[in-house]
Write an enzyme that holds these catalytic residues in place. Structure first.
Site, PDB file in Angstrom:
ATOM      1  N   ARG A 298      -9.846  16.356   6.617  1.00  0.00           N
ATOM      2  CA  ARG A 298     -10.810  16.522   5.333  1.00  0.00           C
ATOM      3  C   ARG A 298     -12.149  17.027   5.896  1.00  0.00           C
ATOM      4  O   ARG A 298     -12.721  16.416   6.902  1.00  0.00           O
ATOM      5  CB  ARG A 298     -10.774  15.646   4.521  1.00  0.00           C
ATOM      6  CG  ARG A 298      -9.543  15.278   4.022  1.00  0.00           C
ATOM      7  CD  ARG A 298      -9.722  14.022   3.025  1.00  0.00           C
ATOM      8  NE  ARG A 298      -8.827  12.972   3.679  1.00  0.00           N
ATOM      9  CZ  ARG A 298      -8.797  11.608   3.331  1.00  0.00           C
ATOM     10  NH1 ARG A 298      -9.818  11.213   2.378  1.00  0.00           N
ATOM     11  NH2 ARG A 298      -8.436  10.886   4.029  1.00  0.00           N
TER      12      ARG A 298
ATOM     13  N   ARG B 102      -2.711  -2.074  -3.201  1.00  0.00           N
ATOM     14  CA  ARG B 102      -3.913  -1.365  -3.062  1.00  0.00           C
ATOM     15  C   ARG B 102      -3.866  -0.297  -3.888  1.00  0.00           C
ATOM     16  O   ARG B 102      -2.800   0.775  -4.061  1.00  0.00           O
ATOM     17  CB  ARG B 102      -4.064  -1.003  -1.762  1.00  0.00           C
ATOM     18  CG  ARG B 102      -5.070   0.152  -1.518  1.00  0.00           C
ATOM     19  CD  ARG B 102      -5.310   0.745   0.025  1.00  0.00           C
ATOM     20  NE  ARG B 102      -6.257   1.691  -0.025  1.00  0.00           N
ATOM     21  CZ  ARG B 102      -6.280   2.901   0.601  1.00  0.00           C
ATOM     22  NH1 ARG B 102      -5.125   3.164   1.105  1.00  0.00           N
ATOM     23  NH2 ARG B 102      -7.136   3.759   0.652  1.00  0.00           N
TER      24      ARG B 102
ATOM     25  N   GLU C  87      -8.025  -4.978   5.421  1.00  0.00           N
ATOM     26  CA  GLU C  87      -7.665  -4.584   3.904  1.00  0.00           C
ATOM     27  C   GLU C  87      -6.690  -5.585   3.209  1.00  0.00           C
ATOM     28  O   GLU C  87      -6.817  -5.915   2.112  1.00  0.00           O
ATOM     29  CB  GLU C  87      -7.729  -3.156   3.859  1.00  0.00           C
ATOM     30  CG  GLU C  87      -8.946  -2.276   3.848  1.00  0.00           C
ATOM     31  CD  GLU C  87      -8.589  -0.759   4.453  1.00  0.00           C
ATOM     32  OE1 GLU C  87      -7.767  -0.680   5.347  1.00  0.00           O
ATOM     33  OE2 GLU C  87      -9.027  -0.050   3.513  1.00  0.00           O
TER      34      GLU C  87
ATOM     35  N   HIS D 213     -12.787   3.251  -0.109  1.00  0.00           N
ATOM     36  CA  HIS D 213     -12.774   2.319   1.061  1.00  0.00           C
ATOM     37  C   HIS D 213     -13.324   0.923   0.851  1.00  0.00           C
ATOM     38  O   HIS D 213     -13.812   0.304   1.672  1.00  0.00           O
ATOM     39  CB  HIS D 213     -13.434   2.714   2.392  1.00  0.00           C
ATOM     40  CG  HIS D 213     -12.743   4.090   3.120  1.00  0.00           C
ATOM     41  ND1 HIS D 213     -13.399   4.993   3.460  1.00  0.00           N
ATOM     42  CD2 HIS D 213     -11.573   4.216   3.314  1.00  0.00           C
ATOM     43  CE1 HIS D 213     -12.649   5.974   4.032  1.00  0.00           C
ATOM     44  NE2 HIS D 213     -11.269   5.339   3.821  1.00  0.00           N
TER      45      HIS D 213
ATOM     46  N   ASN E 218       0.861  -1.115  -0.105  1.00  0.00           N
ATOM     47  CA  ASN E 218       0.206  -0.006  -0.034  1.00  0.00           C
ATOM     48  C   ASN E 218       0.830   1.255   0.040  1.00  0.00           C
ATOM     49  O   ASN E 218       1.458   1.641   1.082  1.00  0.00           O
ATOM     50  CB  ASN E 218      -0.849  -0.091   1.226  1.00  0.00           C
ATOM     51  CG  ASN E 218      -1.849   1.190   1.271  1.00  0.00           C
ATOM     52  OD1 ASN E 218      -1.755   1.949   0.432  1.00  0.00           O
ATOM     53  ND2 ASN E 218      -2.650   1.025   2.303  1.00  0.00           N
TER      54      ASN E 218
END
Ligand code: ADP
Length: 400
Positions: A240, A92, A378, A180, A9
């Protein structure tokens, strides 16, 4: 030595990695990352299976870029971890655009398409491309698979995926994609074992980490999600803002003299929990803080989740369950209690003691709607895809 799968990742200055048993991808052999690429490179890794942990620091000139970082990871795995030599790698990749509705083996055409999507995810996609290229140069015979954070949401209908913009812009790819997805796919795969009513019913999953979003699932497939074309939309996040009146952007440009670069910095790095609290983007620190602004940031975080759960329930025509996952979802009982309290009207009756214990079930017997905590994974989801696509270890017992 068993066949192993390397999962990568790649971010701007770090590459997270894990190694999985090829015949049982949910068995993670090792987790690590190399961070501070080009500045103060440091490799850390831990392995319960091998009963080892390691930390190595490098001079910045030794690991100036992703090429060098990947080379260091491969050498370190071979030399320090019982001679691990992966038989395949999974990446990913944040954006799969219109084209990728599932994992794919990477070849020159696929890589060119992933690169074409850089403008849709400028902060993430270039680093995935760099890592894929680096690995191809260093280990040209190693099969590489890309798993996309957008793919899971490809089941959504056209209304859920559209902005009300002129058609020509939609046709150029300006639409909602959602993110996601690898985490949501993992959670969907766990629902059957958790509560069959959620696997077959209407479930909202709250992925609450530094990035945060909700996904409305019907029978384990995505019907709606809170993130849009980019990972800025939806919930309040670490740095964010989530949902923002687009008129605010015009105001910032026309009245506050901000250009696109300044606004990008503001929206990705200075807003959210950090911006509201002025204390931290980290939920643990906010929960421990006595500053009133930290409390306000937490309250806004919860308030917006509650409103969005209502929106997801509307998309589903009702709700049978709410699942919490990721750093905050898995570890912050106060946030879960706030959200479930705000969603009481949807039929959630919280079991306070179970919530404090960390679940897994958070609602009382008899609660009309159910809630659970599920730890996401993940990387093992990516490893599962690599195994399935390449039929690794097909002679051994299936993983699940
Ligand atoms: P990322 O999106 O970077 O993968 P994570 O899923 O690791 O993020 O989540 C990071 C967030 O989880 C941070 O805000 C962190 O403070 C929060 N978190 C982790 N552990 C706890 C805890 N015990 N209590 C509250 N928040 C926590």
């Amino acid at each position: 030595m068993t066949d192993t799968i390397l999962v990568l990742n790649a971010g701007s200055s770090s590459i997270k990695f894990s190694v999985h048993d090829g015949s049982r991808p949910t068995a993670t052999i090792l987790d690590g990352q190399i961070e501070g690429i080009g500045v103060a490179p440091r490799l850390v890794a831990t392995s319960k299976a091998l009963e080892t942990s390691a930390e190595h620091r490098f001079a910045s000139s030794e690991v100036p870029d992703h090429d060098a970082a990947i080379a260091k990871i491969l050498v370190w795995l071979a030399e320090h971890s019982g001679g691990i030599r992966p038989v395949a790698a999974g990446h990913r990749v944040v954006h799969g655009g219109e084209r990728f509705s599932g994992p794919v083996r990477i070849d020159a055409t696929v890589l060119a398409e992933i690169e074409r999507l850089v403008p849709l995810a400028p902060l993430h996609q270039p680093h995935h491309v760099a890592a894929i290229r680096a690995l191809a140069r260093i280990a040209p015979d190693l099969p590489q698979i890309a798993c996309f954070d957008t793919s899971f949401h490809r089941t959504q209908d056209v209304l859920a995926r559209s902005f009300a913009l002129p058609r020509a812009l939609t046709e150029r790819g300006i639409r909602r994609y959602g993110f996601h997805g690898i985490s949501y796919e993992y959670i969907a795969s766990m629902l059957d074992g958790l509560a069959p009513t959620l696997a077959r019913g209407r479930t909202v999953v709250a992925h609450l980490g530094n990035g945060a979003s909700l996904c409305a699932m019907r029978e384990g497939t995505s019907v709606a999600t809170s993130m849009g074309m980019t990972a800025l939309d939806g919930l309040v996040m670490g740095t964010r803002p989530g949902n923002l009146d687009p008129g605010v952007i015009l105001h910032l440009m026309q009245r506050e003299g901000m250009d696109a670069e300044r606004i990008e910095q503001l929206l990705y790095h200075e807003s959210g929990l950090l911006g509201v609290s002025g204390v931290s983007s980290d939920m643990r620190r906010l929960l421990a803080s006595h500053e009133p602004t930290a409390r306000e940031a937490i309250d806004l975080f919860v308030h917006r989740i509650v409103r969005e759960v209502g929106s997801m329930a509307a998309a589903l025509g009702g709700i049978d369950g709410l699942v919490f996952t990721a750093g905050i979802g898995e570890n912050a009982p106060a946030i879960r209690a706030g959200v479930l309290g705000g969603c009481r009207w949807l039929g959630f009756e919280i079991d306070e003691a179970a919530n404090l214990r960390g679940g897994p079930e958070l609602t009382r017997p008899g609660s009309k709607a159910l809630s659970f905590v599920v730890a996401t994974d993940e990387n093992s989801m990516i490893a599962r895809h690599v195994r399935e696509l390449l039929r690794i270890g097909s002679n051994s017992t299936p993983d699940e």
